[in-house]
Scaffold this motif. Sequence first.
Motif, PDB file in Angstrom:
ATOM      1  N   LEU A   1       0.826  -1.209   0.000  1.00  0.00           N
ATOM      2  CA  LEU A   1       0.000   0.000   0.000  1.00  0.00           C
ATOM      3  C   LEU A   1       0.860   1.259   0.000  1.00  0.00           C
ATOM      4  O   LEU A   1       0.506   2.263  -0.628  1.00  0.00           O
ATOM      5  N   GLN A   2       1.995   1.207   0.699  1.00  0.00           N
ATOM      6  CA  GLN A   2       2.870   2.385   0.736  1.00  0.00           C
ATOM      7  C   GLN A   2       3.413   2.707  -0.651  1.00  0.00           C
ATOM      8  O   GLN A   2       3.476   3.880  -1.048  1.00  0.00           O
ATOM      9  N   TRP A   3       3.781   1.690  -1.413  1.00  0.00           N
ATOM     10  CA  TRP A   3       4.272   1.926  -2.767  1.00  0.00           C
ATOM     11  C   TRP A   3       3.158   2.433  -3.673  1.00  0.00           C
ATOM     12  O   TRP A   3       3.378   3.295  -4.531  1.00  0.00           O
ATOM     13  N   VAL A   4       1.959   1.900  -3.503  1.00  0.00           N
ATOM     14  CA  VAL A   4       0.815   2.382  -4.283  1.00  0.00           C
ATOM     15  C   VAL A   4       0.544   3.851  -3.957  1.00  0.00           C
ATOM     16  O   VAL A   4       0.268   4.666  -4.839  1.00  0.00           O
ATOM     17  N   ALA A   5       0.644   4.185  -2.669  1.00  0.00           N
ATOM     18  CA  ALA A   5       0.451   5.580  -2.253  1.00  0.00           C
ATOM     19  C   ALA A   5       1.504   6.488  -2.872  1.00  0.00           C
ATOM     20  O   ALA A   5       1.263   7.683  -3.082  1.00  0.00           O
ATOM     21  N   ALA A   6       2.672   5.917  -3.178  1.00  0.00           N
ATOM     22  CA  ALA A   6       3.754   6.694  -3.795  1.00  0.00           C
ATOM     23  C   ALA A   6       3.555   6.859  -5.301  1.00  0.00           C
ATOM     24  O   ALA A   6       4.381   7.479  -5.974  1.00  0.00           O
ATOM     25  N   GLY A   7       2.466   6.285  -5.818  1.00  0.00           N
ATOM     26  CA  GLY A   7       2.152   6.460  -7.229  1.00  0.00           C
ATOM     27  C   GLY A   7       2.613   5.330  -8.129  1.00  0.00           C
ATOM     28  O   GLY A   7       2.556   5.443  -9.354  1.00  0.00           O
ATOM     29  N   LYS A   8       3.054   4.228  -7.535  1.00  0.00           N
ATOM     30  CA  LYS A   8       3.528   3.103  -8.329  1.00  0.00           C
ATOM     31  C   LYS A   8       2.360   2.250  -8.808  1.00  0.00           C
ATOM     32  O   LYS A   8       1.365   2.073  -8.104  1.00  0.00           O
ATOM     33  N   THR A   9       2.518   1.710 -10.014  1.00  0.00           N
ATOM     34  CA  THR A   9       1.511   0.795 -10.534  1.00  0.00           C
ATOM     35  C   THR A   9       1.687  -0.573  -9.887  1.00  0.00           C
ATOM     36  O   THR A   9       2.698  -0.842  -9.221  1.00  0.00           O
ATOM     37  N   GLN A  10       0.714  -1.448 -10.118  1.00  0.00           N
ATOM     38  CA  GLN A  10       0.790  -2.780  -9.540  1.00  0.00           C
ATOM     39  C   GLN A  10       2.028  -3.520 -10.059  1.00  0.00           C
ATOM     40  O   GLN A  10       2.704  -4.213  -9.306  1.00  0.00           O
ATOM     41  N   GLN A  11       2.334  -3.347 -11.360  1.00  0.00           N
ATOM     42  CA  GLN A  11       3.515  -3.995 -11.918  1.00  0.00           C
ATOM     43  C   GLN A  11       4.796  -3.387 -11.345  1.00  0.00           C
ATOM     44  O   GLN A  11       5.779  -4.099 -11.085  1.00  0.00           O
TER      45      GLN A  11
ATOM     46  N   THR B   1     -10.013  -5.862   2.019  1.00  0.00           N
ATOM     47  CA  THR B   1     -10.974  -6.546   2.889  1.00  0.00           C
ATOM     48  C   THR B   1     -10.809  -6.093   4.334  1.00  0.00           C
ATOM     49  O   THR B   1     -11.793  -5.775   5.019  1.00  0.00           O
ATOM     50  N   LYS B   2      -9.582  -6.055   4.819  1.00  0.00           N
ATOM     51  CA  LYS B   2      -9.327  -5.675   6.211  1.00  0.00           C
ATOM     52  C   LYS B   2      -9.721  -4.231   6.489  1.00  0.00           C
ATOM     53  O   LYS B   2     -10.154  -3.896   7.604  1.00  0.00           O
ATOM     54  N   LEU B   3      -9.549  -3.373   5.484  1.00  0.00           N
ATOM     55  CA  LEU B   3      -9.863  -1.952   5.667  1.00  0.00           C
ATOM     56  C   LEU B   3     -11.287  -1.620   5.251  1.00  0.00           C
ATOM     57  O   LEU B   3     -11.680  -0.450   5.261  1.00  0.00           O
ATOM     58  N   ALA B   4     -12.069  -2.655   4.857  1.00  0.00           N
ATOM     59  CA  ALA B   4     -13.457  -2.460   4.418  1.00  0.00           C
ATOM     60  C   ALA B   4     -13.526  -1.417   3.319  1.00  0.00           C
ATOM     61  O   ALA B   4     -14.359  -0.516   3.334  1.00  0.00           O
ATOM     62  N   ALA B   5     -12.628  -1.548   2.339  1.00  0.00           N
ATOM     63  CA  ALA B   5     -12.545  -0.596   1.232  1.00  0.00           C
ATOM     64  C   ALA B   5     -13.054  -1.234  -0.058  1.00  0.00           C
ATOM     65  O   ALA B   5     -12.798  -2.419  -0.317  1.00  0.00           O
ATOM     66  N   LEU B   6     -13.747  -0.454  -0.856  1.00  0.00           N
ATOM     67  CA  LEU B   6     -14.259  -0.945  -2.128  1.00  0.00           C
ATOM     68  C   LEU B   6     -13.178  -0.969  -3.200  1.00  0.00           C
ATOM     69  O   LEU B   6     -13.185  -1.820  -4.085  1.00  0.00           O
ATOM     70  N   THR B   7     -12.244  -0.020  -3.142  1.00  0.00           N
ATOM     71  CA  THR B   7     -11.204   0.106  -4.148  1.00  0.00           C
ATOM     72  C   THR B   7      -9.837   0.208  -3.480  1.00  0.00           C
ATOM     73  O   THR B   7      -9.738   0.486  -2.279  1.00  0.00           O
ATOM     74  N   THR B   8      -8.778   0.031  -4.281  1.00  0.00           N
ATOM     75  CA  THR B   8      -7.427   0.173  -3.743  1.00  0.00           C
ATOM     76  C   THR B   8      -7.178   1.612  -3.298  1.00  0.00           C
ATOM     77  O   THR B   8      -6.555   1.848  -2.259  1.00  0.00           O
ATOM     78  N   SER B   9      -7.676   2.572  -4.053  1.00  0.00           N
ATOM     79  CA  SER B   9      -7.511   3.980  -3.668  1.00  0.00           C
ATOM     80  C   SER B   9      -8.160   4.259  -2.317  1.00  0.00           C
ATOM     81  O   SER B   9      -7.616   4.985  -1.486  1.00  0.00           O
ATOM     82  N   GLN B  10      -9.321   3.660  -2.100  1.00  0.00           N
ATOM     83  CA  GLN B  10     -10.004   3.834  -0.829  1.00  0.00           C
ATOM     84  C   GLN B  10      -9.216   3.173   0.293  1.00  0.00           C
ATOM     85  O   GLN B  10      -9.111   3.711   1.407  1.00  0.00           O
TER      86      GLN B  10
ATOM     87  N   ILE C   1      -3.850   5.560   5.317  1.00  0.00           N
ATOM     88  CA  ILE C   1      -3.252   6.854   5.679  1.00  0.00           C
ATOM     89  C   ILE C   1      -3.979   7.442   6.876  1.00  0.00           C
ATOM     90  O   ILE C   1      -3.364   7.939   7.828  1.00  0.00           O
ATOM     91  N   GLY C   2      -5.314   7.373   6.831  1.00  0.00           N
ATOM     92  CA  GLY C   2      -6.114   7.923   7.919  1.00  0.00           C
ATOM     93  C   GLY C   2      -5.847   7.250   9.250  1.00  0.00           C
ATOM     94  O   GLY C   2      -5.943   7.879  10.303  1.00  0.00           O
ATOM     95  N   GLN C   3      -5.499   5.958   9.227  1.00  0.00           N
ATOM     96  CA  GLN C   3      -5.219   5.219  10.458  1.00  0.00           C
ATOM     97  C   GLN C   3      -3.742   5.270  10.833  1.00  0.00           C
ATOM     98  O   GLN C   3      -3.328   4.676  11.828  1.00  0.00           O
ATOM     99  N   GLY C   4      -2.954   5.990  10.036  1.00  0.00           N
ATOM    100  CA  GLY C   4      -1.541   6.128  10.342  1.00  0.00           C
ATOM    101  C   GLY C   4      -0.719   4.884  10.044  1.00  0.00           C
ATOM    102  O   GLY C   4       0.405   4.731  10.547  1.00  0.00           O
ATOM    103  N   LEU C   5      -1.257   3.991   9.196  1.00  0.00           N
ATOM    104  CA  LEU C   5      -0.539   2.757   8.855  1.00  0.00           C
ATOM    105  C   LEU C   5       0.503   3.005   7.764  1.00  0.00           C
ATOM    106  O   LEU C   5       1.532   2.321   7.720  1.00  0.00           O
ATOM    107  N   ILE C   6       0.224   3.943   6.862  1.00  0.00           N
ATOM    108  CA  ILE C   6       1.180   4.359   5.841  1.00  0.00           C
ATOM    109  C   ILE C   6       1.165   5.869   5.800  1.00  0.00           C
ATOM    110  O   ILE C   6       0.338   6.525   6.441  1.00  0.00           O
ATOM    111  N   TYR C   7       2.044   6.429   4.996  1.00  0.00           N
ATOM    112  CA  TYR C   7       2.176   7.883   4.976  1.00  0.00           C
ATOM    113  C   TYR C   7       2.001   8.406   3.561  1.00  0.00           C
ATOM    114  O   TYR C   7       2.440   7.785   2.587  1.00  0.00           O
ATOM    115  N   PRO C   8       1.325   9.555   3.431  1.00  0.00           N
ATOM    116  CA  PRO C   8       1.124  10.126   2.086  1.00  0.00           C
ATOM    117  C   PRO C   8       2.446  10.587   1.492  1.00  0.00           C
ATOM    118  O   PRO C   8       3.363  10.953   2.208  1.00  0.00           O
ATOM    119  N   ASN C   9       2.522  10.550   0.171  1.00  0.00           N
ATOM    120  CA  ASN C   9       3.745  10.976  -0.508  1.00  0.00           C
ATOM    121  C   ASN C   9       3.471  12.249  -1.308  1.00  0.00           C
ATOM    122  O   ASN C   9       2.371  12.501  -1.711  1.00  0.00           O
TER     123      ASN C   9
END
Length: 233
Positions: A178-188, A210-219, A225-233
Amino acid sequence: MAVIDLSKVPFPENRLRSFLDQVCEAHELDFAAYAGIDPVEQTVHGFVNYPNEWQNRYVEQGFQHKDPTLLMASRSIAPVDWQRLRHETSFQTVFRAAHDFGIAEQGLTIPVRGPFGDIGLFSVTRSCSSREWSLLKREILGDLQHAAVNLHDHVMKVSLHTRKSAHQSLSAREVEVLQWVAAGKTQQDVADILSISNRTVEVHLRSARTKLAALTTSQAVGRAIGQGLIYPN
């Protein structure tokens, strides 16, 4: 949708119903209600200061599935005056039953949209003439909107489904992905950086959603980020 009565959940400092009583007393209203819609778990969680007998009837009849004051407001960004709904059959059905418990047709529902797809609906009602209601609404609408936002924010911090999500901790690898996705990286990109397969990245993302009850990866990223598990870039 299932219904969760938050007023019966033992939250710390849980004085949710007393808050509604205070709003009604301050603005000369009869009743008030809060309903939050969780789009992931398909639940309505809330609390009201309506008579207990009406609360039971409401759930028994499944009115949460057809109540136009909730359905219309959940699709709106502006407050919904119930006068707009009186021509609808579903409104007449619900409020014909509500009338037997002293609940009037004069009311208003204020929608609040949260950052994770969550929706809060704050409703108030008063038995009075249309002219009296129009004057009162104009006077107190600003205060009610402020109360609605603060109420929804509070419920989202301590509600049952939020607490349940928080207790499902992410694995170290899920956090890393999730941290890498938050940094703007694609899945590949993430797969290449971590030297794992694209499929494995997807497995971690699916588990995190599933654990975060999110519909999408962006969510999921937003909630992490909101729970302080990762940090915005």
